[in-house]
Design a protein around this motif. Structure first.
Motif, PDB file in Angstrom:
ATOM      1  N   PRO A 139     -49.297 -26.931 -16.025  1.00 37.75           N
ATOM      2  CA  PRO A 139     -48.679 -25.524 -16.703  1.00 37.75           C
ATOM      3  C   PRO A 139     -49.039 -24.281 -15.758  1.00 37.75           C
ATOM      4  CG  PRO A 139     -50.608 -26.650 -17.792  1.00 37.75           C
ATOM      5  CD  PRO A 139     -50.326 -27.560 -16.853  1.00 37.75           C
ATOM      6  N   GLN A 140     -49.850 -24.725 -14.747  1.00 44.21           N
ATOM      7  CA  GLN A 140     -50.324 -23.449 -13.885  1.00 44.21           C
ATOM      8  C   GLN A 140     -49.535 -23.555 -12.665  1.00 44.21           C
ATOM      9  OE1 GLN A 140     -51.406 -26.658 -13.827  1.00 44.21           O
ATOM     10  NE2 GLN A 140     -52.834 -27.191 -12.058  1.00 44.21           N
ATOM     11  N   ALA A 141     -48.409 -24.211 -12.340  1.00 46.80           N
ATOM     12  CA  ALA A 141     -47.639 -24.225 -11.179  1.00 46.80           C
ATOM     13  C   ALA A 141     -47.146 -23.013 -10.712  1.00 46.80           C
ATOM     14  CB  ALA A 141     -46.380 -25.474 -11.253  1.00 46.80           C
ATOM     15  N   GLU A 142     -47.112 -22.865  -9.584  1.00 45.98           N
ATOM     16  CA  GLU A 142     -46.512 -21.571  -9.116  1.00 45.98           C
ATOM     17  C   GLU A 142     -44.888 -21.515  -9.267  1.00 45.98           C
ATOM     18  OE1 GLU A 142     -48.675 -23.206  -7.620  1.00 45.98           O
ATOM     19  OE2 GLU A 142     -50.457 -22.069  -7.032  1.00 45.98           O
ATOM     20  N   LEU A 143     -44.150 -22.359  -9.069  1.00 41.95           N
ATOM     21  CA  LEU A 143     -42.830 -22.430  -9.089  1.00 41.95           C
ATOM     22  C   LEU A 143     -42.220 -23.600  -9.995  1.00 41.95           C
ATOM     23  CD1 LEU A 143     -40.184 -21.359  -8.477  1.00 41.95           C
ATOM     24  CD2 LEU A 143     -39.943 -23.082  -6.509  1.00 41.95           C
ATOM     25  N   LYS A 144     -41.715 -23.133 -11.207  1.00 41.92           N
ATOM     26  CA  LYS A 144     -41.266 -24.265 -11.847  1.00 41.92           C
ATOM     27  C   LYS A 144     -39.625 -24.104 -12.113  1.00 41.92           C
ATOM     28  CE  LYS A 144     -45.247 -23.673 -14.899  1.00 41.92           C
ATOM     29  NZ  LYS A 144     -45.731 -23.439 -16.531  1.00 41.92           N
ATOM     30  N   ILE A 145     -38.957 -25.310 -11.933  1.00 42.29           N
ATOM     31  CA  ILE A 145     -37.480 -25.410 -11.882  1.00 42.29           C
ATOM     32  C   ILE A 145     -37.152 -26.370 -13.224  1.00 42.29           C
ATOM     33  CG2 ILE A 145     -35.468 -25.936 -10.794  1.00 42.29           C
ATOM     34  CD1 ILE A 145     -37.305 -25.381  -8.276  1.00 42.29           C
ATOM     35  N   PHE A 146     -36.217 -25.767 -13.870  1.00 42.77           N
ATOM     36  CA  PHE A 146     -35.510 -26.611 -14.882  1.00 42.77           C
ATOM     37  C   PHE A 146     -34.104 -27.033 -14.654  1.00 42.77           C
ATOM     38  CE2 PHE A 146     -33.779 -28.256 -18.791  1.00 42.77           C
ATOM     39  CZ  PHE A 146     -34.652 -28.861 -19.331  1.00 42.77           C
ATOM     40  N   GLN A 212     -27.777 -25.544  -2.897  1.00 46.12           N
ATOM     41  CA  GLN A 212     -28.880 -25.880  -3.840  1.00 46.12           C
ATOM     42  C   GLN A 212     -30.228 -25.452  -3.106  1.00 46.12           C
ATOM     43  OE1 GLN A 212     -29.541 -28.562  -7.444  1.00 46.12           O
ATOM     44  NE2 GLN A 212     -30.122 -29.747  -5.474  1.00 46.12           N
ATOM     45  N   LEU A 213     -30.507 -26.121  -1.955  1.00 48.09           N
ATOM     46  CA  LEU A 213     -31.689 -26.166  -1.206  1.00 48.09           C
ATOM     47  C   LEU A 213     -31.982 -24.783  -0.517  1.00 48.09           C
ATOM     48  CD1 LEU A 213     -34.102 -27.844   0.063  1.00 48.09           C
ATOM     49  CD2 LEU A 213     -32.362 -28.352   2.000  1.00 48.09           C
ATOM     50  N   GLN A 214     -30.915 -24.427  -0.106  1.00 46.81           N
ATOM     51  CA  GLN A 214     -31.315 -22.783   0.434  1.00 46.81           C
ATOM     52  C   GLN A 214     -31.720 -21.832  -0.769  1.00 46.81           C
ATOM     53  OE1 GLN A 214     -31.991 -22.588   3.470  1.00 46.81           O
ATOM     54  NE2 GLN A 214     -31.022 -24.449   3.983  1.00 46.81           N
ATOM     55  N   LEU A 215     -30.998 -22.118  -1.830  1.00 49.48           N
ATOM     56  CA  LEU A 215     -31.484 -21.176  -2.796  1.00 49.48           C
ATOM     57  C   LEU A 215     -33.049 -21.324  -3.477  1.00 49.48           C
ATOM     58  CD1 LEU A 215     -30.314 -19.334  -5.322  1.00 49.48           C
ATOM     59  CD2 LEU A 215     -29.834 -21.540  -6.541  1.00 49.48           C
ATOM     60  N   VAL A 216     -33.158 -22.734  -3.538  1.00 47.17           N
ATOM     61  CA  VAL A 216     -34.627 -23.037  -3.808  1.00 47.17           C
ATOM     62  C   VAL A 216     -35.715 -22.631  -2.992  1.00 47.17           C
ATOM     63  CG1 VAL A 216     -36.036 -24.968  -4.748  1.00 47.17           C
ATOM     64  CG2 VAL A 216     -33.948 -24.645  -5.437  1.00 47.17           C
ATOM     65  N   LEU A 217     -35.393 -22.849  -1.606  1.00 47.66           N
ATOM     66  CA  LEU A 217     -36.197 -22.771  -0.443  1.00 47.66           C
ATOM     67  C   LEU A 217     -36.526 -21.111  -0.626  1.00 47.66           C
ATOM     68  CD1 LEU A 217     -35.455 -24.865   2.398  1.00 47.66           C
ATOM     69  CD2 LEU A 217     -37.440 -25.074   0.923  1.00 47.66           C
ATOM     70  N   GLY A 218     -35.624 -20.203  -0.922  1.00 52.99           N
ATOM     71  CA  GLY A 218     -35.949 -18.714  -1.345  1.00 52.99           C
ATOM     72  C   GLY A 218     -36.740 -18.515  -2.255  1.00 52.99           C
ATOM     73  N   TRP A 219     -36.720 -19.123  -3.281  1.00 54.40           N
ATOM     74  CA  TRP A 219     -37.606 -19.123  -4.350  1.00 54.40           C
ATOM     75  C   TRP A 219     -39.012 -19.389  -4.070  1.00 54.40           C
ATOM     76  CZ3 TRP A 219     -34.368 -22.015  -8.548  1.00 54.40           C
ATOM     77  CH2 TRP A 219     -33.067 -21.286  -8.760  1.00 54.40           C
ATOM     78  N   VAL A 220     -39.072 -20.605  -3.195  1.00 55.09           N
ATOM     79  CA  VAL A 220     -40.311 -21.149  -2.678  1.00 55.09           C
ATOM     80  C   VAL A 220     -40.981 -20.123  -1.858  1.00 55.09           C
ATOM     81  CG1 VAL A 220     -41.343 -22.904  -1.406  1.00 55.09           C
ATOM     82  CG2 VAL A 220     -39.442 -23.562  -2.898  1.00 55.09           C
ATOM     83  N   ASN A 221     -40.386 -19.711  -0.954  1.00 49.71           N
ATOM     84  CA  ASN A 221     -40.830 -18.723  -0.073  1.00 49.71           C
ATOM     85  C   ASN A 221     -41.515 -17.541  -0.631  1.00 49.71           C
ATOM     86  OD1 ASN A 221     -40.781 -20.343   2.078  1.00 49.71           O
ATOM     87  ND2 ASN A 221     -38.651 -19.644   2.617  1.00 49.71           N
ATOM     88  N   ASP A 222     -40.848 -16.855  -1.667  1.00 51.12           N
ATOM     89  CA  ASP A 222     -41.270 -15.825  -2.454  1.00 51.12           C
ATOM     90  C   ASP A 222     -42.599 -16.194  -3.084  1.00 51.12           C
ATOM     91  OD1 ASP A 222     -39.292 -14.176  -1.880  1.00 51.12           O
ATOM     92  OD2 ASP A 222     -38.135 -14.459  -3.959  1.00 51.12           O
ATOM     93  N   LYS A 223     -42.668 -17.433  -3.901  1.00 54.04           N
ATOM     94  CA  LYS A 223     -43.875 -17.707  -4.510  1.00 54.04           C
ATOM     95  C   LYS A 223     -45.085 -17.990  -3.414  1.00 54.04           C
ATOM     96  CE  LYS A 223     -42.201 -18.033  -8.551  1.00 54.04           C
ATOM     97  NZ  LYS A 223     -42.657 -17.169  -9.607  1.00 54.04           N
ATOM     98  N   ILE A 224     -44.763 -18.563  -2.360  1.00 56.60           N
ATOM     99  CA  ILE A 224     -45.904 -18.964  -1.374  1.00 56.60           C
ATOM    100  C   ILE A 224     -46.565 -17.336  -0.828  1.00 56.60           C
ATOM    101  CG2 ILE A 224     -46.083 -19.763   1.168  1.00 56.60           C
ATOM    102  CD1 ILE A 224     -44.424 -22.009   0.409  1.00 56.60           C
ATOM    103  N   LYS A 225     -45.503 -16.433  -0.548  1.00 60.55           N
ATOM    104  CA  LYS A 225     -45.922 -15.123  -0.269  1.00 60.55           C
ATOM    105  C   LYS A 225     -47.042 -14.604  -1.265  1.00 60.55           C
ATOM    106  CE  LYS A 225     -41.992 -13.785   2.488  1.00 60.55           C
ATOM    107  NZ  LYS A 225     -40.834 -13.385   1.998  1.00 60.55           N
TER     108      LYS A 225
END
Ligand code: DC
Length: 228
Positions: A139-146, A212-225
Motif C-alpha cells: 500500500p506504500q508503493a510510490e507508483l500504482k497502476i490499475f 504504453q511503455l513510454q507513457l508509464v516510464l514518464g510516470w516512473v521517472n516523475d516518481k523516482i525524482k
C-alpha cells in the motif's frame, strides 16, 4: 538514484505482466508475477487433490510448498519454480486457469502468498503485478497502476498468445474463463481486486505496447525524482 516500488493491478489478460516485464527491464528492477505464485499453488493443490473445505488440509499443503523464481536467459524473464520443478508451462494451462481464482480466494493461501511477496519488496527496485498489490501487498508503493482494457481486446490477445503456444483453446473458452475469473477476483471476501484510491487508471485497449511503455516510464521517472 532512489529505487521505488511499482505495482500493476487489473483484470485478467490486460497485459499486466507484459508491461511489468518491460518496465523492470528498462529500470533493471526485479519483476515478480504474483499471479504465477497463485497458479503454482493451484497446480500443487490439483496434483495433490487438496480438500478445499478443510483448513487443516490447506495448511498442511501450504507447508509443503516452496516457491521461487529462476532466471530464464533465453526469455529474459523468470520462470516459476515449485519445489524445485520449473512449472512455467503447466501453470498457464486451462486446468489451472479454471481453478486459480477459487484457490486464490482462500484466506490461508492469501496470507502465505502475501508474506512472500512482501519479503521481495524489502529492498524496493521491484515491479509486481497482480490483483491486490497496490491495495494490500504494497500500500506504500510510490507508483500504482490499475490496468484495464475492453473485454473483446483482452480475449483476442489471450487467444493469440495461447495459439502461439499451440494450445487448442477456443475464443469462447477464453471468454468464459476471463469472465469467471474477473467475477471471482472482484467479489471475493479477502482483498478483492479493486483500484487503489491513489492508483493511476490506464486503459490500454487502443494503445500499442511501445506508446504504453513510454507513457508509464514518464510516470516512473516523475516518481523516482520525487523519491530522491
Ligand atoms: O495474473 P494471472 O491471471 O496469472 O493470475 C491468476 C489468478 O491468480 C487470478 O485470476 C487471481 C489470482 N491472483 C490474485 O488473487 N492475486 C494476485 N495478486 C495475483 C493473482
Amino acid at each position: 538514484m532512489n529505487k521505488i516500488i511499482i505495482t500493476i493491478d487489473g483484470y485478467s489478460s490486460c497485459g499486466k505482466s507484459t508491461l511489468a516485464k518491460q518496465i523492470a527491464k528498462e529500470l533493471n528492477y526485479v519483476f515478480i508475477d504474483s499471479g504465477a505464485m497463485y497458479r503454482a499453488i493451484t497446480l500443487f493443490f490439483i496434483r495433490n487433490q487438496v480438500d478445499l473445505t478443510s483448513v487443516t488440509s490447506i495448511e498442511a499443503a501450504l507447508n509443503q510448498i516452496e516457491l521461487s523464481f529462476a532466471y530464464n536467459a533465453e526469455k529474459g524473464t523468470s520462470d516459476m519454480i515449485l519445489n524445485g520443478e520449473n512449472v512455467e508451462v503447466p501453470i498457464r494451462e486451462m486446468a489451472v486457469s479454471n481453478q486459480v481464482s477459487q484457490i486464490a480466494a482462500l484466506k490461508e493461501v492469501r496470507e502465505f502468498s502475501v508474506a512472500q511477496q512482501q519479503l521481495n519488496g524489502q529492498k524496493k527496485g521491484i515491479v509486481m503485478d497482480g490483483r491486490d498489490i497496490g491495495t494490500v501487498v504494497f500500500p506504500q508503493a510510490e507508483l500504482k497502476i490499475f490496468l484495464t482494457a475492453d473485454p473483446e481486446v483482452r480475449v483476442e490477445r489471450r487467444y493469440k498468445e495461447l495459439q502461439s503456444k499451440n494450445s487448442a483453446v477456443t475464443k469462447e473458452e477464453i471468454k468464459a474463463n476471463l469472465e469467471m475469473r474477473d467475477y471471482q477476483d472482484t467479489h471475493r471476501d479477502i482483498s478483492p481486486l479493486r483500484k487503489a484510491e491513489d492508483a493511476v487508471l490506464l486503459d490500454n485497449s487502443h494503445l500499442n505496447m511501445e506508446d504504453q511503455l513510454q507513457l508509464v516510464l514518464g510516470w516512473v521517472n516523475d516518481k523516482i525524482k520525487k523519491a530522491s
